[in-house]
Design a protein around this motif. Sequence first.
Motif, PDB file in Angstrom:
ATOM      1  N   VAL A 461      20.018 -11.299   7.389  1.00 40.24           N
ATOM      2  CA  VAL A 461      18.816 -11.827   8.034  1.00 40.24           C
ATOM      3  C   VAL A 461      18.414 -13.349   7.973  1.00 40.24           C
ATOM      4  CG1 VAL A 461      16.150 -11.593   7.486  1.00 40.24           C
ATOM      5  CG2 VAL A 461      17.614  -9.506   7.047  1.00 40.24           C
ATOM      6  N   VAL A 462      18.679 -13.835   6.892  1.00 39.08           N
ATOM      7  CA  VAL A 462      18.510 -15.317   6.676  1.00 39.08           C
ATOM      8  C   VAL A 462      19.533 -15.960   7.944  1.00 39.08           C
ATOM      9  CG1 VAL A 462      18.763 -17.468   5.398  1.00 39.08           C
ATOM     10  CG2 VAL A 462      18.063 -15.336   4.390  1.00 39.08           C
ATOM     11  N   SER A 463      20.934 -15.633   7.949  1.00 42.03           N
ATOM     12  CA  SER A 463      21.733 -16.313   8.958  1.00 42.03           C
ATOM     13  C   SER A 463      21.309 -16.034  10.516  1.00 42.03           C
ATOM     14  CB  SER A 463      23.172 -15.806   8.751  1.00 42.03           C
ATOM     15  OG  SER A 463      23.571 -15.852   7.468  1.00 42.03           O
ATOM     16  N   ALA A 464      20.832 -14.877  10.573  1.00 42.28           N
ATOM     17  CA  ALA A 464      20.390 -14.684  12.151  1.00 42.28           C
ATOM     18  C   ALA A 464      18.904 -15.582  12.386  1.00 42.28           C
ATOM     19  CB  ALA A 464      19.649 -13.005  12.101  1.00 42.28           C
ATOM     20  N   ALA A 465      18.131 -15.682  11.389  1.00 41.00           N
ATOM     21  CA  ALA A 465      16.909 -16.182  11.724  1.00 41.00           C
ATOM     22  C   ALA A 465      17.097 -17.851  11.755  1.00 41.00           C
ATOM     23  CB  ALA A 465      15.767 -16.034  10.466  1.00 41.00           C
ATOM     24  N   VAL A 466      18.158 -18.301  11.032  1.00 37.52           N
ATOM     25  CA  VAL A 466      18.278 -19.667  11.036  1.00 37.52           C
ATOM     26  C   VAL A 466      19.082 -19.756  12.255  1.00 37.52           C
ATOM     27  CG1 VAL A 466      19.976 -21.609  10.318  1.00 37.52           C
ATOM     28  CG2 VAL A 466      18.674 -20.218   8.608  1.00 37.52           C
ATOM     29  N   MET A 467      20.221 -19.062  12.862  1.00 40.81           N
ATOM     30  CA  MET A 467      20.845 -19.471  14.123  1.00 40.81           C
ATOM     31  C   MET A 467      19.835 -19.258  15.326  1.00 40.81           C
ATOM     32  SD  MET A 467      23.457 -20.434  15.192  1.00 40.81           S
ATOM     33  CE  MET A 467      24.867 -19.985  13.676  1.00 40.81           C
ATOM     34  N   GLY A 468      18.789 -18.138  15.206  1.00 39.91           N
ATOM     35  CA  GLY A 468      18.008 -17.946  16.332  1.00 39.91           C
ATOM     36  C   GLY A 468      17.230 -19.213  16.407  1.00 39.91           C
ATOM     37  N   GLY A 469      16.645 -19.896  15.368  1.00 36.98           N
ATOM     38  CA  GLY A 469      15.843 -20.767  15.242  1.00 36.98           C
ATOM     39  C   GLY A 469      16.746 -22.169  15.665  1.00 36.98           C
ATOM     40  N   VAL A 470      17.742 -22.304  15.380  1.00 33.81           N
ATOM     41  CA  VAL A 470      18.473 -23.276  16.008  1.00 33.81           C
ATOM     42  C   VAL A 470      18.920 -23.370  17.629  1.00 33.81           C
ATOM     43  CG1 VAL A 470      20.825 -24.486  15.776  1.00 33.81           C
ATOM     44  CG2 VAL A 470      19.828 -23.767  13.678  1.00 33.81           C
ATOM     45  N   ILE A 474      17.115 -26.327  19.938  1.00 32.03           N
ATOM     46  CA  ILE A 474      18.009 -27.100  20.610  1.00 32.03           C
ATOM     47  C   ILE A 474      17.720 -26.826  22.299  1.00 32.03           C
ATOM     48  CG2 ILE A 474      20.370 -27.365  21.445  1.00 32.03           C
ATOM     49  CD1 ILE A 474      21.377 -26.414  18.800  1.00 32.03           C
ATOM     50  N   ILE A 475      17.352 -25.692  22.767  1.00 32.28           N
ATOM     51  CA  ILE A 475      17.043 -25.542  23.871  1.00 32.28           C
ATOM     52  C   ILE A 475      15.526 -26.164  24.298  1.00 32.28           C
ATOM     53  CG2 ILE A 475      16.754 -23.874  26.059  1.00 32.28           C
ATOM     54  CD1 ILE A 475      18.603 -22.010  24.510  1.00 32.28           C
ATOM     55  N   ARG A 476      14.597 -26.201  23.580  1.00 32.86           N
ATOM     56  CA  ARG A 476      13.402 -26.456  23.832  1.00 32.86           C
ATOM     57  C   ARG A 476      13.405 -28.162  23.816  1.00 32.86           C
ATOM     58  NH1 ARG A 476       8.306 -23.956  20.341  1.00 32.86           N
ATOM     59  NH2 ARG A 476       7.459 -25.688  21.591  1.00 32.86           N
ATOM     60  N   ARG A 477      14.177 -28.747  22.851  1.00 32.52           N
ATOM     61  CA  ARG A 477      14.298 -30.286  22.815  1.00 32.52           C
ATOM     62  C   ARG A 477      15.346 -30.712  23.846  1.00 32.52           C
ATOM     63  NH1 ARG A 477      14.316 -32.655  16.662  1.00 32.52           N
ATOM     64  NH2 ARG A 477      12.236 -31.820  16.384  1.00 32.52           N
ATOM     65  N   GLY A 478      16.381 -30.198  24.289  1.00 29.21           N
ATOM     66  CA  GLY A 478      17.379 -30.563  25.094  1.00 29.21           C
ATOM     67  C   GLY A 478      17.146 -30.002  26.846  1.00 29.21           C
ATOM     68  N   ALA A 481      20.116 -27.924  30.015  1.00 33.03           N
ATOM     69  CA  ALA A 481      21.426 -28.593  30.010  1.00 33.03           C
ATOM     70  C   ALA A 481      22.066 -28.208  28.614  1.00 33.03           C
ATOM     71  CB  ALA A 481      21.238 -30.029  30.056  1.00 33.03           C
ATOM     72  N   GLN A 482      21.092 -27.730  27.596  1.00 33.00           N
ATOM     73  CA  GLN A 482      21.767 -27.518  26.287  1.00 33.00           C
ATOM     74  C   GLN A 482      22.012 -26.071  25.981  1.00 33.00           C
ATOM     75  OE1 GLN A 482      22.864 -29.703  24.133  1.00 33.00           O
ATOM     76  NE2 GLN A 482      22.615 -31.238  25.730  1.00 33.00           N
ATOM     77  N   VAL A 483      21.389 -25.163  27.061  1.00 31.52           N
ATOM     78  CA  VAL A 483      21.774 -23.733  26.836  1.00 31.52           C
ATOM     79  C   VAL A 483      22.929 -23.259  26.471  1.00 31.52           C
ATOM     80  CG1 VAL A 483      21.424 -21.510  27.911  1.00 31.52           C
ATOM     81  CG2 VAL A 483      19.635 -23.161  28.437  1.00 31.52           C
ATOM     82  N   ARG A 484      24.061 -23.820  27.265  1.00 22.92           N
ATOM     83  CA  ARG A 484      25.395 -23.405  26.982  1.00 22.92           C
ATOM     84  C   ARG A 484      25.939 -23.990  25.383  1.00 22.92           C
ATOM     85  NH1 ARG A 484      26.958 -27.228  30.925  1.00 22.92           N
ATOM     86  NH2 ARG A 484      27.892 -29.105  29.901  1.00 22.92           N
ATOM     87  N   ASN A 485      25.414 -25.152  25.242  1.00 21.61           N
ATOM     88  CA  ASN A 485      25.685 -25.633  23.731  1.00 21.61           C
ATOM     89  C   ASN A 485      25.275 -24.917  22.685  1.00 21.61           C
ATOM     90  OD1 ASN A 485      27.190 -27.475  25.298  1.00 21.61           O
ATOM     91  ND2 ASN A 485      25.641 -28.981  25.382  1.00 21.61           N
ATOM     92  N   ALA A 486      23.764 -24.534  22.993  1.00 21.65           N
ATOM     93  CA  ALA A 486      23.078 -23.869  21.687  1.00 21.65           C
ATOM     94  C   ALA A 486      23.743 -22.593  21.836  1.00 21.65           C
ATOM     95  CB  ALA A 486      21.768 -23.935  22.267  1.00 21.65           C
ATOM     96  N   THR A 487      24.170 -21.790  22.810  1.00 26.55           N
ATOM     97  CA  THR A 487      24.452 -20.470  22.668  1.00 26.55           C
ATOM     98  C   THR A 487      25.959 -20.179  22.169  1.00 26.55           C
ATOM     99  OG1 THR A 487      23.102 -19.836  24.678  1.00 26.55           O
ATOM    100  CG2 THR A 487      24.579 -18.274  24.105  1.00 26.55           C
ATOM    101  N   LEU A 488      26.634 -21.289  22.297  1.00 30.96           N
ATOM    102  CA  LEU A 488      28.173 -21.443  21.975  1.00 30.96           C
ATOM    103  C   LEU A 488      28.216 -21.533  20.394  1.00 30.96           C
ATOM    104  CD1 LEU A 488      30.146 -23.642  24.425  1.00 30.96           C
ATOM    105  CD2 LEU A 488      30.218 -21.130  24.128  1.00 30.96           C
ATOM    106  N   LEU A 489      26.982 -22.005  19.812  1.00 29.63           N
ATOM    107  CA  LEU A 489      27.015 -22.197  18.382  1.00 29.63           C
ATOM    108  C   LEU A 489      27.226 -20.833  17.463  1.00 29.63           C
ATOM    109  CD1 LEU A 489      24.456 -24.891  17.684  1.00 29.63           C
ATOM    110  CD2 LEU A 489      26.922 -24.948  17.452  1.00 29.63           C
ATOM    111  N   PRO A 490      26.302 -19.799  17.837  1.00 26.87           N
ATOM    112  CA  PRO A 490      26.513 -18.532  17.258  1.00 26.87           C
ATOM    113  C   PRO A 490      27.809 -17.790  17.551  1.00 26.87           C
ATOM    114  CG  PRO A 490      24.743 -18.410  18.816  1.00 26.87           C
ATOM    115  CD  PRO A 490      25.079 -19.768  18.948  1.00 26.87           C
ATOM    116  N   ILE A 491      28.341 -18.090  18.993  1.00 25.24           N
ATOM    117  CA  ILE A 491      29.618 -17.080  19.273  1.00 25.24           C
ATOM    118  C   ILE A 491      30.555 -17.790  18.491  1.00 25.24           C
ATOM    119  CG2 ILE A 491      31.048 -16.773  21.278  1.00 25.24           C
ATOM    120  CD1 ILE A 491      28.413 -17.292  22.829  1.00 25.24           C
TER     121      ILE A 491
END
Length: 603
Positions: A461-470, A474-478, A481-491
């Motif tokens: 639960v903690v890992s999922a919440a942290v990764m979802g928040g990250v 990242i997408i809100r700030r970037g 253009a940052q969608v692919r970079n942000a999504t590659l992190l959990p993968i």
Amino acid sequence: MTEIPPSADTGAQKDRGGLPWIRRFLAKPAATAPKEFAVLFVVTMFLLLYGLVPLFGGDKLGLVGADEPRYAQIAREMLEAHSAACHEVHAKITPHSLHLADLEASYHCLVGGTVTPVLYGQPWLEKPALYYWRAMSFFKEFGVSDWSARLPSSSGAFFLFLLVFLHLRRFRPGGHLDAALITASCVGMVSFARGASTDMQLAAPFCIGMLGWYAWYETGKKFWLFDLYFFGAAATLAKGPVAPFLALAIIVLFAGLRKEWSVLRRTIWLPGLILYFVMVLPWYIAVQKRNPTFYRSFFLEHNLERFATNRYQHHQPFWYYVAVLLIALMPWTVLSMRALVDAVQVSIAEWKARRNPQRYLGHIRAGDAFPEFLVLWTLFPILFFSFSGSKLPGYILPSIPPLTILTGDYLNRIRRTGLPRWLLCAHAGLCALLVFVLVLAPQHMKYDTLVPPVRWLVIAVVSAAVMGGVVMLIIRRGGIAQVRNATLLPIIATLIFLLGFHGKELDLSYSARPLARQIKEQAPGESVLATLKVRRDIDYGLAFYRNERLVHYNPDGVPEGEHLLVAPANDSASLQTWLAGRVYEPLFLYDPQGLEVYRVYAK
């Protein structure tokens, strides 16, 4: 006061203190393509090879399922027969000279062992030979192993990702890198690209050929039709007539929707047809000539009957492929479905514009047929195989690349407006769900329970919440253009977690490799191994890792000599029935898969 720019000497002195010249070079437009290619290469190589090859994270997972070890064993036996044929005439595929004797010897070497697929010395005519040929070449280069058996799929997938990148960069620049990386990182493509199977051997060349056809449609240059015929032939050698059927059906539907029937006539290109038949017919004719039952076995049983009936016990409900598609697109599912809806809307608008041009005059994508083509390409295989009496997940693998291409193109077109808040939240939530499920996967593998320990549930639960928040941050700030970079992190994180930290549990729970190793250590001198009531994947897996056909109590009977037996643990009733009057003793318990190995003494 006017600011005085620094002199060239000053800039040179600063360059010596660091490497800003590299940053300036990479910032130039001319350097964009090398940067993008470098990103594509590094990311795809990681996704394809980490935990697969010994030099990159280790060979973590042995062959799983029934198909992987079976196909790998066929390729091994064909390579052995091919090597024996070449050794018999002291020749190689390339002739020593142009003398008739050397040419005949090289031809004998070429066809020796490469025409008829064989399993345990008997013809195996379910699939064409493309995977076996490619696996043979990797076996010859790197040795026979489970990881080299998977390289045909990994290499084919890499070329598909590369061609998606190059095609979009040529015809739809802007979303090309996104499209290629989305294709490479969705669960379905990663899974099949790391498997020793024929599914990627069909999907990769089929998709490359379809992209080539559309490039011809858009440019009118016959050169692009080469892709359709060449890669279409490769796909036909991978899985048979389903490849040209799917391609023809999609092209006919596309031409009919746009009422451009002349496209069908112009698609028929004599040099392409010659190339296709020169590539395909020699093997089909040769294998039929050597195996008169090939036509009935391959075309009637493993194509027509497999589609029309449940003969091979793979029946699933009609909606099965909708669920498969949603899972295969993870974690890009929400974005891909939104892109598909957008493409359908654009396609309908294009259709209306063709019927009433004045109504849609000035539409920003007027005349663009690419969305229609990709929508038809996505939906037709799913709909077609939904009517099949036999359903397996890999059948709709060719539908994934057009949908991921639509996703990359969609993200490129909304760069200025950004993701709607609901779509961003849904995408971040899906990334979190992926992390949650995969963090708990090793516990399910180890304890075979759906209720994990509380400690691991909290970690998930903690890992999922942290990764979802990250991902959301990242997408809100970037922005887009940052969608692919942000999504590659959990993968990437979950891939490292599963294979880097829990690869051993995966191997123990799903592969026959650890069991085969333990049998070899406990009974190195025993050459006969029998099985009783074990799963097909364990049976084929043990046969591959021991490089021998196993004896099956049912229907082969009990061997009279001393041998080893693999059977379910605590199944004493079956042992007493089959081994009445025989002396046997347990050798060891293989608890991860509920099996026990016995030594059965001679009768």
